[in-house]
Write a protein that holds these residues in place. Structure first.
Motif, PDB file in Angstrom:
ATOM      1  N   UNK A  44       5.101  -0.016  10.562  1.00  0.00           N
ATOM      2  CA  UNK A  44       6.273   0.507   9.856  1.00  0.00           C
ATOM      3  C   UNK A  44       5.865   0.793   8.417  1.00  0.00           C
ATOM      4  N   UNK A  45       6.497   1.808   7.816  1.00  0.00           N
ATOM      5  CA  UNK A  45       6.127   2.205   6.450  1.00  0.00           C
ATOM      6  C   UNK A  45       7.339   2.063   5.530  1.00  0.00           C
ATOM      7  N   UNK A  46       7.193   1.262   4.482  1.00  0.00           N
ATOM      8  CA  UNK A  46       8.264   1.123   3.499  1.00  0.00           C
ATOM      9  C   UNK A  46       7.725   1.483   2.119  1.00  0.00           C
ATOM     10  N   UNK A  47       8.267   2.521   1.517  1.00  0.00           N
ATOM     11  CA  UNK A  47       7.796   3.022   0.228  1.00  0.00           C
ATOM     12  C   UNK A  47       6.278   3.177   0.226  1.00  0.00           C
ATOM     13  N   UNK A  48       5.765   3.690   1.311  1.00  0.00           N
ATOM     14  CA  UNK A  48       4.342   3.988   1.385  1.00  0.00           C
ATOM     15  C   UNK A  48       3.472   2.823   1.804  1.00  0.00           C
ATOM     16  N   UNK A  49       4.026   1.597   1.808  1.00  0.00           N
ATOM     17  CA  UNK A  49       3.227   0.438   2.209  1.00  0.00           C
ATOM     18  C   UNK A  49       3.384   0.211   3.711  1.00  0.00           C
ATOM     19  N   UNK A  51       3.330  -1.910   7.085  1.00  0.00           N
ATOM     20  CA  UNK A  51       3.450  -3.275   7.602  1.00  0.00           C
ATOM     21  C   UNK A  51       3.181  -3.205   9.101  1.00  0.00           C
ATOM     22  N   UNK A  52       2.215  -3.981   9.579  1.00  0.00           N
ATOM     23  CA  UNK A  52       1.918  -3.999  10.998  1.00  0.00           C
ATOM     24  C   UNK A  52       2.762  -5.065  11.682  1.00  0.00           C
ATOM     25  N   UNK A  53       3.571  -4.624  12.615  1.00  0.00           N
ATOM     26  CA  UNK A  53       4.444  -5.552  13.336  1.00  0.00           C
ATOM     27  C   UNK A  53       3.852  -5.762  14.721  1.00  0.00           C
TER      28      UNK A  53
ATOM     29  N   UNK B 193       3.661  -9.208   6.941  1.00  0.00           N
ATOM     30  CA  UNK B 193       4.613  -8.186   7.394  1.00  0.00           C
ATOM     31  C   UNK B 193       6.065  -8.677   7.351  1.00  0.00           C
ATOM     32  N   UNK B 196       8.708  -7.284   4.708  1.00  0.00           N
ATOM     33  CA  UNK B 196       9.290  -5.936   4.707  1.00  0.00           C
ATOM     34  C   UNK B 196      10.820  -6.044   4.596  1.00  0.00           C
ATOM     35  N   UNK B 246      10.963  12.967  -2.954  1.00  0.00           N
ATOM     36  CA  UNK B 246      10.383  11.691  -2.503  1.00  0.00           C
ATOM     37  C   UNK B 246      10.065  11.746  -1.005  1.00  0.00           C
ATOM     38  N   UNK B 250       6.474  11.581   1.060  1.00  0.00           N
ATOM     39  CA  UNK B 250       6.176  10.666   2.177  1.00  0.00           C
ATOM     40  C   UNK B 250       5.728  11.412   3.425  1.00  0.00           C
ATOM     41  N   UNK B 253       2.191  12.332   2.823  1.00  0.00           N
ATOM     42  CA  UNK B 253       1.259  11.212   2.690  1.00  0.00           C
ATOM     43  C   UNK B 253       1.244  10.307   3.925  1.00  0.00           C
ATOM     44  N   UNK B 254       2.448   9.961   4.434  1.00  0.00           N
ATOM     45  CA  UNK B 254       2.537   8.968   5.508  1.00  0.00           C
ATOM     46  C   UNK B 254       2.910   9.562   6.850  1.00  0.00           C
ATOM     47  N   UNK B 258      11.200   8.615   5.165  1.00  0.00           N
ATOM     48  CA  UNK B 258      11.916   7.378   5.490  1.00  0.00           C
ATOM     49  C   UNK B 258      13.254   7.264   4.764  1.00  0.00           C
ATOM     50  N   UNK B 260      14.363   4.463   3.349  1.00  0.00           N
ATOM     51  CA  UNK B 260      14.143   3.757   2.089  1.00  0.00           C
ATOM     52  C   UNK B 260      13.651   4.731   1.018  1.00  0.00           C
ATOM     53  N   UNK B 300       5.001   3.574  -6.913  1.00  0.00           N
ATOM     54  CA  UNK B 300       5.327   2.293  -6.273  1.00  0.00           C
ATOM     55  C   UNK B 300       4.122   1.682  -5.558  1.00  0.00           C
ATOM     56  N   UNK B 304       0.087  -2.600  -5.499  1.00  0.00           N
ATOM     57  CA  UNK B 304      -0.900  -3.133  -4.558  1.00  0.00           C
ATOM     58  C   UNK B 304      -2.314  -2.932  -5.089  1.00  0.00           C
TER      59      UNK B 304
END
Lengths: 112, 430
Positions: A44-49, A51-53, B193, B196, B246, B250, B253-254, B258, B260, B300, B304
């Motif tokens: 899953x991707x939240x604000x580009x980060x 997370x592996x579920x 994780x 999240x 935004x 995404x 990039x992703x 999303x 969010x 954002x 990291x």
């Protein structure tokens, strides 16, 4: 006696229940489960980060059956739970030493 | 004296801005884990509770109501308790000002989600509002340092900060960064994780309410129809453009746009248009929104890379988009911006105001934060963080999932309120 346990997709529960009932199975136990197989989980991707579920939602179906039925029950479970995609789950069978119906105290095959 | 339309408008706007803080509670609350949602929301709620009282007592006086003390802040005693302005219409503006102080300090809490001791936050809020927010608001809006006649403003030129790019967003963003550095990373930051967001619909609800309230935030000081209309259109279109920018970022990039991201884009666009809402054209607002949306979406990720746990991206959204809005005025401000033939003077004034605010806020917040960290302690224990801050700090949990064995868990009414219930603790547990 055998205990047939199936880990399946939650959305397959209704189909499995219907198939088992029409086959003649009178009782089963369902519980929520989570886990993963060889394919692991999803990302899953939240604000580009990312997370592996890994632990995915699954349903566990357990049926106690007599020895001669178990193979057929497995076939029914596999046939109804199958979608052909990764994450369909697993079915396994273990031998059960004893079963007792709590209400009457009947034992063995009579308790099933 | 009867209320006139401007006064009515300002009172409605004040209520709209006050709504933004509970809205922020939803926006932030949804982004935390389920076991930390209440603490997150409580940090916004208690910021409202404390700041409203502080503002009536001395905050309003310090931010412009009181006599000028060397251009640094207003005398807190001139209008202490707002007693001196009872019977005047000044109370309307004083109320409007309170709502800005409230949301600004609440914004900071997003950087310290899931791990800040609630007592420490309760100490931080009134001290920060007094020593940081009120003076900076005085410099920009109250006739202090950065205003036309102030020591810095008369030298570098007066910066435009219509509704709070510097006072609210740069200010809160810098303070958030400082606190995040003092308090350190959450356990499992960048790896677990489980960290999240637990409720994206909350986040979108909060963003929607923030946007609604923001029309009061930006429009409350408008006194003429021409200005009010421009502010309204800009407050609609900048976040709209930022949201699209935004989610396009995404998508590239992703691979997926999303929810969010959409909610965050709205907030980034609102932050960027805040200082500029009365001074740019709608086309300028769209351009500003696009730049803010893309920049914050990329910013954002920096936490990291650099390892500061700005948990809910106060720095990435508020500091970055606040700076973009503030500095962009140097280019796109109608009449005075570089692109409108205004020369470099406006840009210089914007840069100076932003830098002064960042340096002052950074240093003073560092002192306040460290003082609290060394005395009260700013961080809960590792065990409490793992078990969930809601239970550790508030003896509550956000959600009741039912489950097995509730009968044996026991329920005892509070002795002070249950005298009429004729059963004992033993009976209750039986």
């Amino acid at each position: 006696m055998k205990l047939v346990t199936a880990i399946v997709r939650p959305d397959k529960l209704d189909a499995i229940r219907g198939a088992l009932e029409s086959y003649g199975v009178q009782g089963l136990t369902v519980s929520e489960a989570s886990g993963y197989g060889r394919q692991r989980g999803h990302t899953e991707v939240y604000r580009g980060a990312e997370y592996t579920v890994d632990l995915l939602q699954k349903a566990r179906v357990e049926v106690l059956v007599s020895d001669e039925w178990s193979s057929d029950i497995v076939d029914v479970l596999v046939a109804t739970a199958n979608t052909g995609r990764a994450g369909d789950g697993k079915v396994w069978v273990v031998t059960v030493d004893e079963a007792v119906r709590v209400r009457t105290g009947e034992r063995g095959d009579a308790a099933l | 004296m009867e209320l006139n339309a401007v006064q009515v408008w300002m009172m409605v706007c004040s209520a709209l801005v006050l709504l933004m803080t509970p809205a922020l509670a939803f926006f932030y609350g949804g982004m935390t884990r389920a076991k930390g949602v209440l603490n997150m929301m409580m940090m916004s709620f208690v910021a409202l509770g404390i700041t409203a009282v502080v503002w009536v007592l001395w905050g309003h006086s310090m931010s412009g109501g009181g006599e000028d003390v060397g251009g640094l802040f207003g005398n807190p005693f001139t209008q202490f308790g707002m007693s001196a302005i009872i019977g005047t219409e000044d109370l309307i503006g004083a109320g409007f000002g309170a709502t800005f102080a409230i949301i600004t300090v609440a914004l900071i809490s997003g950087a310290i989600a899931d791990r800040a001791k609630f007592t420490a936050w309760i100490v931080f809020v009134p001290v920060w509002v007094t020593l940081v927010y009120a003076p900076v608001a005085f410099w920009v809006w109250g006739g202090g340092l950065l205003s036309e006649d102030g020591a810095i403003g008369s030298w570098a030129g007066e910066a435009i900060d219509y509704a709070g790019g510097t006072v609210v967003h740069i200010n809160a963003g810098v303070a958030a960064l400082v606190l995040a550095l003092i308090i350190g990373q959450r356990k499992g930051f960048g790896r677990d994780p489980g960290q999240r967001p637990h409720n994206i619909p909350f986040v979108m609800l909060g963003a929607a309410l923030l946007w609604f309230g923001w029309f009061g935030f930006n429009g409350g000081a408008a006194a003429e129809a021409e200005e009010a209309g421009l502010i309204w259109v800009n407050t609609m279109v900048a976040p709209a453009a930022a949201m699209v920018a935004w989610i396009l970022t995404e998508r590239v990039r992703d691979g997926k746009p999303t929810s969010l991201g959409a909610a965050s884009g709205v907030v980034a666009g609102l932050v960027a248009i805040t200082p500029a809402c009365a001074n740019v054209s709608p086309l300028g607002a769209i351009a500003l929104g696009i730049v803010a949306g893309v920049a914050s979406a990329l910013a954002v990720g920096l936490k990291y890379k650099w390892g500061y746990d700005d948990s809910l991206d106060v720095v990435g959204v508020h500091l970055v988009s606040g700076l973009i809005g503030t500095l962009a005025l140097g280019f796109i401000a109608l009449d005075t911006g570089l692109f409108y033939g205004g020369g470099l003077a406006q840009l210089w004034a914007q840069i100076v105001a932003a830098v002064v605010a960042m340096v002052y806020t950074g240093i003073v917040t560092l002192v306040i934060g460290l003082a609290i960290h060394k005395t009260v302690g700013f961080r809960i224990s590792v065990e409490d963080e793992q078990a969930g801050i809601d239970f550790a700090e508030h003896a509550e949990t956000g959600y009741e999932f039912g489950g097995l064995g509730t009968k044996s868990s026991g329920f005892v009414p509070h002795p002070a309120t249950s005298g009429h219930l004729k059963f004992s603790k033993e009976e209750a547990q039986a």
